[in-house]
Write a protein that holds these residues in place. Structure first.
Motif, PDB file in Angstrom:
ATOM      1  N   ARG A  87       0.831  -1.220   0.000  1.00 29.63           N
ATOM      2  CA  ARG A  87       0.000   0.000   0.000  1.00 29.63           C
ATOM      3  C   ARG A  87       0.863   1.266   0.000  1.00 29.63           C
ATOM      4  O   ARG A  87       0.768   2.104   0.897  1.00 29.63           O
ATOM      5  N   PRO A  88       1.711   1.437  -1.016  1.00 26.15           N
ATOM      6  CA  PRO A  88       2.631   2.579  -1.001  1.00 26.15           C
ATOM      7  C   PRO A  88       1.973   3.863  -1.481  1.00 26.15           C
ATOM      8  O   PRO A  88       0.854   3.857  -2.015  1.00 26.15           O
ATOM      9  N   ASP A  89       2.692   4.971  -1.312  1.00 24.65           N
ATOM     10  CA  ASP A  89       2.294   6.223  -1.940  1.00 24.65           C
ATOM     11  C   ASP A  89       2.311   6.024  -3.455  1.00 24.65           C
ATOM     12  O   ASP A  89       3.260   5.474  -4.017  1.00 24.65           O
ATOM     13  N   ALA A  90       1.253   6.487  -4.130  1.00 27.70           N
ATOM     14  CA  ALA A  90       1.105   6.226  -5.570  1.00 27.70           C
ATOM     15  C   ALA A  90       2.251   6.823  -6.376  1.00 27.70           C
ATOM     16  O   ALA A  90       2.760   6.195  -7.310  1.00 27.70           O
ATOM     17  N   ALA A  91       2.672   8.030  -6.036  1.00 31.11           N
ATOM     18  CA  ALA A  91       3.749   8.683  -6.781  1.00 31.11           C
ATOM     19  C   ALA A  91       5.070   7.933  -6.597  1.00 31.11           C
ATOM     20  O   ALA A  91       5.842   7.763  -7.546  1.00 31.11           O
ATOM     21  N   ALA A 202      29.529   4.568 -10.121  1.00 31.35           N
ATOM     22  CA  ALA A 202      29.420   6.000  -9.832  1.00 31.35           C
ATOM     23  C   ALA A 202      28.000   6.426  -9.502  1.00 31.35           C
ATOM     24  O   ALA A 202      27.796   7.478  -8.891  1.00 31.35           O
ATOM     25  N   THR A 203      27.002   5.615  -9.906  1.00 30.50           N
ATOM     26  CA  THR A 203      25.605   5.976  -9.624  1.00 30.50           C
ATOM     27  C   THR A 203      25.119   5.456  -8.275  1.00 30.50           C
ATOM     28  O   THR A 203      24.018   5.819  -7.842  1.00 30.50           O
ATOM     29  N   LEU A 204      25.883   4.610  -7.612  1.00 31.77           N
ATOM     30  CA  LEU A 204      25.422   4.019  -6.357  1.00 31.77           C
ATOM     31  C   LEU A 204      25.225   5.094  -5.295  1.00 31.77           C
ATOM     32  O   LEU A 204      26.073   5.963  -5.099  1.00 31.77           O
ATOM     33  N   SER A 205      24.102   4.995  -4.614  1.00 37.34           N
ATOM     34  CA  SER A 205      23.789   5.941  -3.540  1.00 37.34           C
ATOM     35  C   SER A 205      22.849   5.270  -2.546  1.00 37.34           C
ATOM     36  O   SER A 205      21.890   4.607  -2.932  1.00 37.34           O
ATOM     37  N   LEU A 206      23.136   5.438  -1.273  1.00 43.46           N
ATOM     38  CA  LEU A 206      22.279   4.878  -0.226  1.00 43.46           C
ATOM     39  C   LEU A 206      21.666   5.965   0.639  1.00 43.46           C
ATOM     40  O   LEU A 206      21.175   5.697   1.737  1.00 43.46           O
ATOM     41  N   GLN A 207      21.659   7.193   0.155  1.00 48.06           N
ATOM     42  CA  GLN A 207      21.137   8.316   0.925  1.00 48.06           C
ATOM     43  C   GLN A 207      19.667   8.570   0.581  1.00 48.06           C
ATOM     44  O   GLN A 207      19.330   8.789  -0.578  1.00 48.06           O
ATOM     45  N   GLY A 208      18.829   8.533   1.598  1.00 52.17           N
ATOM     46  CA  GLY A 208      17.417   8.822   1.425  1.00 52.17           C
ATOM     47  C   GLY A 208      16.601   7.555   1.241  1.00 52.17           C
ATOM     48  O   GLY A 208      17.110   6.445   1.132  1.00 52.17           O
ATOM     49  N   GLY A 209      15.268   7.724   1.212  1.00 50.46           N
ATOM     50  CA  GLY A 209      14.365   6.621   0.913  1.00 50.46           C
ATOM     51  C   GLY A 209      13.838   5.862   2.110  1.00 50.46           C
ATOM     52  O   GLY A 209      13.061   4.922   1.945  1.00 50.46           O
ATOM     53  N   ARG A 210      14.235   6.235   3.341  1.00 50.38           N
ATOM     54  CA  ARG A 210      13.801   5.452   4.507  1.00 50.38           C
ATOM     55  C   ARG A 210      12.286   5.449   4.678  1.00 50.38           C
ATOM     56  O   ARG A 210      11.707   4.463   5.136  1.00 50.38           O
ATOM     57  N   ALA A 211      11.631   6.527   4.299  1.00 53.81           N
ATOM     58  CA  ALA A 211      10.174   6.601   4.451  1.00 53.81           C
ATOM     59  C   ALA A 211       9.458   5.589   3.566  1.00 53.81           C
ATOM     60  O   ALA A 211       8.304   5.249   3.820  1.00 53.81           O
ATOM     61  N   ALA A 213      10.724   2.425   2.846  1.00 54.69           N
ATOM     62  CA  ALA A 213      11.482   1.172   2.995  1.00 54.69           C
ATOM     63  C   ALA A 213      10.676  -0.059   2.571  1.00 54.69           C
ATOM     64  O   ALA A 213      11.209  -0.926   1.854  1.00 54.69           O
ATOM     65  N   PRO A 214       9.388  -0.209   2.956  1.00 54.42           N
ATOM     66  CA  PRO A 214       8.642  -1.401   2.513  1.00 54.42           C
ATOM     67  C   PRO A 214       8.510  -1.484   0.998  1.00 54.42           C
ATOM     68  O   PRO A 214       8.615  -2.574   0.423  1.00 54.42           O
ATOM     69  N   LEU A 215       8.290  -0.343   0.356  1.00 53.53           N
ATOM     70  CA  LEU A 215       8.176  -0.329  -1.102  1.00 53.53           C
ATOM     71  C   LEU A 215       9.496  -0.733  -1.745  1.00 53.53           C
ATOM     72  O   LEU A 215       9.522  -1.552  -2.684  1.00 53.53           O
ATOM     73  N   MET A 216      10.605  -0.183  -1.273  1.00 53.39           N
ATOM     74  CA  MET A 216      11.909  -0.543  -1.825  1.00 53.39           C
ATOM     75  C   MET A 216      12.200  -2.026  -1.605  1.00 53.39           C
ATOM     76  O   MET A 216      12.694  -2.700  -2.508  1.00 53.39           O
TER      77      MET A 216
END
Length: 297
Positions: A87-91, A202-211, A213-216
């Protein structure tokens, strides 16, 4: 088959790309130029050279097409099942849905070349060529169907698709490739994988997205854990030979394309969320790819 030596060189190149950006003072414009070179010149040369150097049978190619379509539709279905599961945010879902079915083409051709089966890289090149338009249409549709016309125009000009179509035509019509041209294409293609994997790092990034987490977690699991069994089921149902079955399994278990976040950002989606999801999937695939390939060996 020893899988760790097969995947380790590619992940070392990814790690080097990350170190070049973050510690060796290469700037992002360098990688932007390198990725453009790979996308428009080097990788199309690799696809063309891989497909034309081994004669193809029309019957076997139609089976590969059916299997590729099945895997891609399975990934798209898993992406949309995520809306029911978490049930994630649609956007957010629209942005990150592509992470369940898009694939890293650089890893695809590199790992296929090390499988030990002579036709593996050619088979993977054909699968990639078939899958690119499906993945692009699926990703664009998820982000905004109103961009469909423009998307179809871009897909028709996609260098991967054009190279694949040209190579298949030359292969089926038995058009001879001049020896000098074949050598030049081979040398250009040999550069594609190494430079492409550096760009992935060079594109790897782990910053952000915690909100989200279930969707990811759902999208990463869909790509790395749920989709490979779909590929195996299709391969058995279509009675594919062992070598092609292994290549199809490898294709289904690949992490998401590093360019996925660019598409999301350009179409008004959450590019950072996609980048984090792609990065997590790429890192975890170092664990899941050996498991799948060992299971199939």
């Amino acid at each position: 088959m020893s899988v760790i030596p097969l995947i380790l060189p590619d992940f070392l190149l990814i790690a080097l790309g990350w170190a070049m950006l973050h510690h060796l003072h290469f700037d992002r414009s360098f990688f932007a130029g390198a990725e453009k070179l790979v996308y428009f010149i080097l990788f199309p040369c690799l696809l063309f050279h891989s497909i034309t150097r081994t004669p193809l049978d029309l019957g076997n190619t139609s089976v590969l097409l059916a299997a590729t379509v099945g895997v891609m539709l399975g990934g798209i279905a898993l992406a949309w099942l995520g809306r029911l599961a978490v049930r994630p945010d649609a956007a957010a879902h629209a942005s990150v849905a592509q992470c369940a079915f898009r694939f890293n083409t650089y890893l695809a051709l590199s790992l296929a070349g090390g499988l030990g089966w002579p036709g593996a890289q050619t088979t993977m090149a054909v699968i990639v060529g078939f899958a690119v338009p499906i993945s692009n249409i699926g990703a664009v549709h998820a982000l905004a169907s109103r961009h469909g016309g423009r998307a179809l125009h871009e897909i028709a000009r996609n260098p991967f698709i054009l190279a694949t179509l040209a190579a298949l035509a030359c292969n089926f019509l038995r058009v001879p490739i001049p020896h000098v041209l074949e050598i030049a294409l081979g040398r250009l293609g040999a550069c594609a994988i190494a430079i492409g994997l550096l760009c992935v790092g060079a594109t790897l990034s782990l910053q952000g997205g915690r909100a989200h987490a279930p969707l990811m977690a759902w999208m990463v699991a869909a790509k790395l854990v749920m989709l490979p069994p779909v590929a195996l089921a299709l391969a058995w149902a279509l009675d594919m030979p062992a070598g092609e079955r292994l290549v199809l399994l490898l294709f289904s278990a690949l992490p998401t394309a590093s360019s996925a976040h660019v598409l999301a950002a350009r179409m008004g989606g959450d590019g950072r969320l996609v980048a984090v999801t792609m990065s997590i999937g790429t890192l975890l695939s170092a664990l899941t790819l050996p498991l799948w390939l060992n299971a199939a060996a």
